[in-house]
Design a protein around this motif. Structure first.
Motif, mmCIF file in Angstrom:
data_model
loop_
_atom_site.group_PDB
_atom_site.id
_atom_site.type_symbol
_atom_site.label_atom_id
_atom_site.label_comp_id
_atom_site.label_asym_id
_atom_site.label_seq_id
_atom_site.Cartn_x
_atom_site.Cartn_y
_atom_site.Cartn_z
ATOM 1 N N UNK A 92 11.293 31.089 16.464
ATOM 2 C CA UNK A 92 10.098 30.265 16.259
ATOM 3 C C UNK A 92 9.180 30.904 15.220
ATOM 4 N N UNK A 93 9.000 32.233 15.345
ATOM 5 C CA UNK A 93 8.158 32.954 14.392
ATOM 6 C C UNK A 93 8.771 32.907 12.992
ATOM 7 N N UNK A 94 10.104 33.045 12.911
ATOM 8 C CA UNK A 94 10.773 33.003 11.606
ATOM 9 C C UNK A 94 10.592 31.642 10.941
ATOM 10 N N UNK A 95 10.728 30.568 11.722
ATOM 11 C CA UNK A 95 10.498 29.225 11.185
ATOM 12 C C UNK A 95 9.063 29.106 10.687
ATOM 13 N N UNK A 96 8.139 29.721 11.432
ATOM 14 C CA UNK A 96 6.719 29.626 11.075
ATOM 15 C C UNK A 96 6.443 30.246 9.716
ATOM 16 N N UNK A 97 6.932 31.488 9.475
ATOM 17 C CA UNK A 97 6.566 32.123 8.210
ATOM 18 C C UNK A 97 7.533 31.856 7.056
ATOM 19 N N UNK A 98 8.679 31.213 7.330
ATOM 20 C CA UNK A 98 9.573 30.850 6.225
ATOM 21 C C UNK A 98 9.523 29.362 5.885
#
Length: 314
Positions: free
Chosen positions: A273-279
């Motif tokens: 979820x965090x990876x989707x957020x910042x990428x």
């Protein structure tokens, strides 16, 4: 323990986050829409700052670099994720995985440093306006940009080379949406404890000084803003600074969660979820945050749209 021969002809299997959610089509459409928004908004912002001579000032030079970084960020991960879902194939080659990790670390590291330089730019503009064109002359601006890219490039090169040199076990499944250091180290068949500590320490060294610089800059900026006699000048300064602080909180919050917080405190699902957020999410929102509240940028964008409409009528 069996080892997997990690050569250029080998491949990893990425976590299929789209098919594992309850509504994969909806999530896929959302990611695709955010990707198109990131391409369009960052592309328009880059075009607006490039073609309008009035925007050829230090603040917009740095903002143009931020848009370029966000554009590249979105292109490194999202197309591969969407193609994997469409083709129902979640593999990524060893070389592709290394390249993806290198690009994410380079772009992310450069953005990390650039945000600190942008905070310094606001500090000089508001606290030392008479010296602004001296302290932020073009040569200094380009030095800031070059420093961001070069330090990030060297950091990414070291970490990518060292991470990918480990022998990996027969399990090739990366419990993550993309190739990043923490999930890849879980597949290593060697002792990675010392390297994990080094990654943690490097993360602190890479993130905390820019955050400290940003906090120090805005402490002085807020002090100067509240002492302004002009309400119009105060409002303009607060709008500009609040846009930058919003981007700072979104970016540093996500990266610190991924690289500073110990892995025992977050699950693989939270990491995705965090990876989707910042990428995906952050690259799409950054240009909107900066442009929608910026009169100069909006004026230039309206001119560009007007020109396009006029040329089509002709």
């Amino acid at each position: 323990m069996e080892f997997w021969n990690s050569t250029l002809g080998s491949s990893f299997i990425l976590m299929d986050i789209l098919n594992e959610c309850r509504s994969p089509q909806l999530l896929c459409a959302t990611i695709a829409a955010l990707y198109m928004l990131a391409l369009t908004s960052n592309g328009l912002l880059l075009l607006a700052i490039t073609v309008d001579v009035q925007l050829h000032v230090p603040m917009y030079l740095l903002l143009r670099q931020l848009s370029l970084m966000d554009l590249l960020y979105a292109c490194v991960v999202t197309p591969k994720t969407l193609m994997n879902y469409i083709r129902e194939e979640n593999t990524i080659s060893f070389g592709g995985c290394a390249f993806q990790m290198f690009m994410i670390l380079t772009i992310g590291g450069a953005e990390d440093l650039l945000l600190a330089f942008m905070a310094y730019d606001r500090y000089v503009a508001i606290c030392q306006p008479l010296n602004y064109m001296v302290l932020m002359r073009p040569s200094i601006c380009w030095l800031m940009v070059a420093t961001s890219w070069i330090i990030a490039f060297l950091n990414a090169l070291i970490h990518t080379s060292y991470t990918m040199h480990f022998p990996f076990c027969m399990s090739r499944e990366i419990s993550h949406l993309l190739c990043e250091i923490p999930p890849l180290l879980k597949l290593a068949c060697a002792d990675t404890s010392k390297y994990e500590l080094m990654v943690y320490m490097m993360g602190i060294m890479f993130l905390l000084p820019p955050i400290a610089a940003i906090l120090a800059s805005y402490t002085f900026v807020l002090g100067a803003v509240f002492h302004m006699s002009s309400d119009k000048g105060k409002q303009k300064a607060l709008v500009t600074c609040s846009s930058h602080l919003t981007v700072v909180v979104m970016y540093y919050g996500a990266v610190m969660f991924m690289y500073i917080l110990p892995s025992s405190y977050h699950s693989a699902q939270q990491d995705n979820i965090i990876s989707i957020f910042y990428t995906v999410v952050t690259p799409a929102l950054n240009p909107l945050i900066y442009s929608l509240r910026n009169k100069e940028v909006m004026r230039t964008l309206r001119k560009l749209v007007g020109r396009c409409i006029s040329s089509q009528k002709l």
